[in-house]
Design an enzyme around this catalytic site. Sequence first.
Site, PDB file in Angstrom:
ATOM      1  N   THR A 135       0.801  -1.220   0.000  1.00  0.00           N
ATOM      2  CA  THR A 135       0.000   0.000   0.000  1.00  0.00           C
ATOM      3  C   THR A 135       0.837   1.274   0.000  1.00  0.00           C
ATOM      4  O   THR A 135       1.945   1.293   0.551  1.00  0.00           O
ATOM      5  CB  THR A 135      -0.900   0.007   1.256  1.00  0.00           C
ATOM      6  OG1 THR A 135      -1.416   1.323   1.462  1.00  0.00           O
ATOM      7  CG2 THR A 135      -0.149  -0.394   2.522  1.00  0.00           C
ATOM      8  N   GLU A 137       0.237   3.579   1.862  1.00  0.00           N
ATOM      9  CA  GLU A 137       0.355   3.978   3.271  1.00  0.00           C
ATOM     10  C   GLU A 137       1.774   3.733   3.795  1.00  0.00           C
ATOM     11  O   GLU A 137       2.159   4.293   4.817  1.00  0.00           O
ATOM     12  CB  GLU A 137      -0.649   3.208   4.127  1.00  0.00           C
ATOM     13  CG  GLU A 137      -2.046   3.788   4.121  1.00  0.00           C
ATOM     14  CD  GLU A 137      -2.145   5.146   4.822  1.00  0.00           C
ATOM     15  OE1 GLU A 137      -1.790   5.227   5.994  1.00  0.00           O
ATOM     16  OE2 GLU A 137      -2.585   6.100   4.179  1.00  0.00           O
ATOM     17  N   TYR A 159      -1.636   0.282  10.912  1.00  0.00           N
ATOM     18  CA  TYR A 159      -1.882  -0.393   9.624  1.00  0.00           C
ATOM     19  C   TYR A 159      -0.636  -0.303   8.730  1.00  0.00           C
ATOM     20  O   TYR A 159      -0.164  -1.312   8.195  1.00  0.00           O
ATOM     21  CB  TYR A 159      -3.092   0.262   8.944  1.00  0.00           C
ATOM     22  CG  TYR A 159      -3.297  -0.148   7.497  1.00  0.00           C
ATOM     23  CD1 TYR A 159      -3.960  -1.320   7.167  1.00  0.00           C
ATOM     24  CD2 TYR A 159      -2.820   0.660   6.454  1.00  0.00           C
ATOM     25  CE1 TYR A 159      -4.148  -1.683   5.834  1.00  0.00           C
ATOM     26  CE2 TYR A 159      -3.006   0.303   5.125  1.00  0.00           C
ATOM     27  CZ  TYR A 159      -3.670  -0.876   4.812  1.00  0.00           C
ATOM     28  OH  TYR A 159      -3.852  -1.231   3.504  1.00  0.00           O
ATOM     29  N   LYS A 163       1.724  -3.372   7.488  1.00  0.00           N
ATOM     30  CA  LYS A 163       1.912  -3.626   6.048  1.00  0.00           C
ATOM     31  C   LYS A 163       3.390  -3.523   5.660  1.00  0.00           C
ATOM     32  O   LYS A 163       3.826  -4.103   4.681  1.00  0.00           O
ATOM     33  CB  LYS A 163       1.080  -2.638   5.230  1.00  0.00           C
ATOM     34  CG  LYS A 163      -0.418  -2.955   5.225  1.00  0.00           C
ATOM     35  CD  LYS A 163      -0.768  -4.086   4.250  1.00  0.00           C
ATOM     36  CE  LYS A 163      -2.258  -4.266   4.093  1.00  0.00           C
ATOM     37  NZ  LYS A 163      -2.615  -5.267   3.080  1.00  0.00           N
TER      38      LYS A 163
END
Length: 352
Positions: A135, A137, A159, A163
């Site tokens: 991601t 992110e 998160y 990840k």
Amino acid sequence: MKDKVKTNMKTAFITGITGQDGYYLTELLLEKGYKVYGMIRRGSLPTTDRLKPFFDNPNLVLKNGDLADSAVITRLIGEIQPDEIYNLGAMSHVGISFEIPEYTVDVDGTGTLRILEAIRHNGLEAKTKFYQASTSELYGRIQETPQTEKTPFYPRSPYGAAKMYAYWITVNYRESYNIFACNGILFNHESPMRGLGFVTRKITNTVVKIVLGKETQLKIGNLDASRDWGYAKEYVEGMWRMLQVDEPQDYVLATGVTQTVRSFVESAFKHAGITIEWKGEKGTVDEFGICTETGKTLVVVDPQFFRPAEVELLIGDATKAKEDLGWSPKVNCEELVGIMYNADLEYEKKRG
Ligand code: NAP
Ligand code: G4F
């Protein structure tokens, strides 16, 4: 001839099949003639609503399991012997990951390791290709603009940090055990299938409800966050292409254009024929949006949607995916808002 077709049929195993991307990837793989196995979780209500269009397709098989349960993952992968695994399963809401951080790392981080170990345990290193749903992110507090495969990571949430582990363990198993394992570093991608808790779908759905008289206001968090929003249907094609090339590599998928939440809100109201004018102090909880025609307050800022740490700006450079995979997105953000707005209008009218 029939048997030959069966022998050549590729088998895919998808975690997170019940989510937005799971829906579009299932559609794509079934169209391509794959046998698709999906892992689903038991819920008190059915979790498979998005998959209803494919229920009659004999090439779709759903199996119970959970990314937190290594025994089931190992058993399923051993039974299915998949040619391709797409690990889309995750606690995927960034804001909620601050509230359930330990669960998030177990599912999003260790869950990825569980699949990679199951590939090894079943001796499938040379057969099974692995896609990890990484991601944008990961870039968090961005270190350069635009972000590429080489941009350093600086995650800003439980998160993102979970990840990041998943990203590196995927690289590590590729380098250590020669598994065909890739990270797709996907920037935000949206669709009518998007969960209602994500900002784009929340906006299009609430604007439609305001138009239909079911709601009076949109309550929103940070209006000035900027995202590189693409169309999910196009992004799953990129996932698939990553597993069809000769060498496993990591790829950014993005549109290369960024927009603020504020402009997404304006655009969704524009589709409803409403012009929003912003009042109050910009970027504070005192800001609000009124309808220029009626003077009614239609948008208010609600601090419950702020996050302890925010990713302010994301904008991706997908040149590598274009050059190696021939992948480039066609749908721009304005068109995406239209697709989502129109689908929500149909959806809310049907619900009555
Ligand atoms: P989504 O709609 O939230 O779907 C998440 C899926 O994961 C659902 O099928 C969910 O099952 C499943 N899941 C949740 N916890 C699980 C667990 N403990 N065990 C097994 N499955 C579990 O997410 P999405 O937008 O399709 O995204 C797919 C993947 O891409 C996610 O990994 C996400 O983090 C990543 N990603 C998404 C974007 C994006 O913009 N959409 C961008 C980059 C990366 P239930 O239906 O049972 O809850
Ligand atoms: O729609 P969002 O919740 O998506 P976010 O945090 O960017 O995460 C999504 O994209 C990631 C890829 O970059 C995925 F990895 C992840 O799984 C997920 O799919 O929030 C977008 C922005 C944020 O800055 C948030 O603070 O919108 C801001 N925002 C403002 N008001 C809001 C709201 N977000 C949500 N969910 N709800 C609001 O009311």
